[in-house]
Enzyme design. Structure first.
Site, PDB file in Angstrom:
ATOM      1  N   ARG A   1     -50.273  47.917-143.653  1.00 14.26           N
ATOM      2  CA  ARG A   1     -49.372  48.261-144.811  1.00 14.26           C
ATOM      3  C   ARG A   1     -49.039  49.662-144.833  1.00 14.26           C
ATOM      4  NH1 ARG A   1     -47.130  46.884-150.448  1.00 14.26           N
ATOM      5  NH2 ARG A   1     -46.804  44.845-149.311  1.00 14.26           N
TER       6      ARG A   1
ATOM      7  N   ARG B   1     -47.509  33.377-150.875  1.00 16.69           N
ATOM      8  CA  ARG B   1     -48.242  34.646-149.571  1.00 16.69           C
ATOM      9  C   ARG B   1     -49.516  34.125-149.315  1.00 16.69           C
ATOM     10  NH1 ARG B   1     -45.862  39.974-150.240  1.00 16.69           N
ATOM     11  NH2 ARG B   1     -47.405  40.362-148.512  1.00 16.69           N
TER      12      ARG B   1
ATOM     13  N   ASP C   1     -34.204  42.905-154.824  1.00 13.05           N
ATOM     14  CA  ASP C   1     -35.204  43.217-154.608  1.00 13.05           C
ATOM     15  C   ASP C   1     -35.516  44.872-155.205  1.00 13.05           C
ATOM     16  OD1 ASP C   1     -37.856  44.514-153.670  1.00 13.05           O
ATOM     17  OD2 ASP C   1     -37.271  44.814-151.609  1.00 13.05           O
TER      18      ASP C   1
ATOM     19  N   CYS D   1     -38.913  38.969-154.465  1.00 11.40           N
ATOM     20  CA  CYS D   1     -40.880  39.535-153.540  1.00 11.40           C
ATOM     21  C   CYS D   1     -41.278  39.976-154.833  1.00 11.40           C
ATOM     22  CB  CYS D   1     -40.500  40.312-152.511  1.00 11.40           C
ATOM     23  SG  CYS D   1     -40.053  41.609-152.673  1.00 11.40           S
TER      24      CYS D   1
ATOM     25  N   GLN E   1     -43.690  38.385-146.418  1.00 16.90           N
ATOM     26  CA  GLN E   1     -42.713  37.764-147.605  1.00 16.90           C
ATOM     27  C   GLN E   1     -41.992  36.709-146.808  1.00 16.90           C
ATOM     28  OE1 GLN E   1     -43.109  39.384-150.892  1.00 16.90           O
ATOM     29  NE2 GLN E   1     -41.787  37.522-151.155  1.00 16.90           N
TER      30      GLN E   1
ATOM     31  N   HIS F   1     -40.285  43.413-143.806  1.00 22.67           N
ATOM     32  CA  HIS F   1     -42.232  43.240-144.453  1.00 22.67           C
ATOM     33  C   HIS F   1     -41.847  41.069-144.525  1.00 22.67           C
ATOM     34  CE1 HIS F   1     -44.552  42.096-147.009  1.00 22.67           C
ATOM     35  NE2 HIS F   1     -43.694  42.310-148.979  1.00 22.67           N
TER      36      HIS F   1
END
Ligand code: CP
Ligand code: NVA
Length: 306
Positions: free
Chosen positions: A102, A291, A223, A263, A132, A129
């Site tokens: 990340r 996830r 988001d 998310c 996700q 991402h």
């Protein structure tokens, strides 16, 4: 050997195969069946940004597969004090079987992958991402919303938007993006998605009208307005995004049985109201749990490619 850096590198069939594998491993887990697909394998997890879900899901996931995760904060390893990415990549990949990163720049991830002898997974960058989206699509399948979905993404044109664009383009569904002017997705990613959509039949709409995007949508998502690294712009962004909150009035415009995805982490009263996030259409906690399951599918799939 394959890396998982962006959905652009994956075919529709591969994306569905990974999610299906994750669903099968999930079904076993729910029955109490633990198959150790990756015994004694190690997953290095390099974090240059904070995380709750990504860390817990990868660390739990590799453990459940029979392996071991190593949490490596960039503050604790030499990467954070100047050891080159290419040296770090060669050292870590000489000892570990898989690496999750990340970080900020997608370029760092690409450089790491270039020098790595083992699969590298994107655990979020400023640009994408993708893990996700595996969980998001798995959640759509489980809730019966994967058949010809119309997805509305309302809010900031960020890493999540870019990943939705590529997922829609690859799988061939309709995606409507509505952001304030000046906060739209990256033009290069939109062009990439549109080029893929020409072949898949996906419909990609980019605009600034949240109500028009949500009208009749079967999946509504949003988001945070200020992603990690944009903390200094928070106040300015809250002003620019007025009118973009996903609240009950906007959800009422969507299809009656529409689901709401996020998310997480969510900022109640900003991009989403408390009532929508906690309401009956919200499946955000199933999405978060997925996830774990989607990434187990991904790790086993990548391990099999080696
Ligand atoms: N959705 C997500 O990636 O959450 P974390 O930042 O908590 O990992
Ligand atoms: N766009 C958000 C996603 C967090 C999971 C961020 O990058 O901070």
């Amino acid at each position: 050997m394959r890396h998982f850096l962006t959905l652009k590198d994956y075919s529709k069939e591969e994306i569905l195969e990974i999610i299906d594998l994750g669903l099968r491993i999930k079904a076993d887990l729910k029955k109490g069946i633990h198959k150790e697909y990756m015994p004694k394998k190690t997953l290095a997890m390099i974090f240059e940004k904070s995380s709750t879900r990504t860390r817990v899901s990868f660390e739990t996931g590799i453990y459940q597969l029979g392996g071991q995760g190593l949490f490596l904060s960039s503050r604790d390893i030499h990467l954070g004090r100047g050891e080159p990415v290419k040296d770090t990549a060669r050292v870590i990949s000489s000892m570990c079987d898989m690496v999750m990163i990340r970080t900020f720049a997608q370029g760092m991830l690409e450089e790491f992958a270039e020098y790595s002898d083992v699969p590298v997974i994107n655990g979020l960058t400023d640009s994408f991402h993708p893990v996700q989206l595996l969980a998001d699509y798995m959640t759509m399948i489980e809730h019966g919303h994967a058949e010809n979905p119309v997805v509305a993404y309302v809010g900031d044109g960020n890493n999540m938007t870019h990943s939705w664009l590529l997922l829609a383009a690859k799988l061939g569904f309709e995606l409507r993006v509505a952001t304030p002017k000046g906060y739209g997705p990256d033009a290069a990613v939109v062009a990439q998605a549109e080029a893929i959509a020409e072949e898949s039949g996906a419909v990609i709409r980019i605009g600034n009208d949240p109500e028009a995007a949500i009208a009749g949508a079967t999946v509504v998502t949003t988001d945070t307005w200020a992603s990690m690294g944009q903390e200094g712009e928070k106040e300015e962004r809250i002003r620019a995004f007025q009118g973009y909150i996903v609240d009950d009035a906007k959800m009422a415009l969507a299809a009656e049985d529409a689901i709401f995805l996020h998310c997480l982490p969510a900022y109640r009263g900003q991009e989403v109201s408390e009532s929508v996030l906690e309401g009956p259409q919200s499946v955000v906690f199933d999405e978060a749990e997925n996830r774990l399951h989607a990434q187990k599918g991904l790790m086993v799939w990548l391990d099999r490619q080696r």
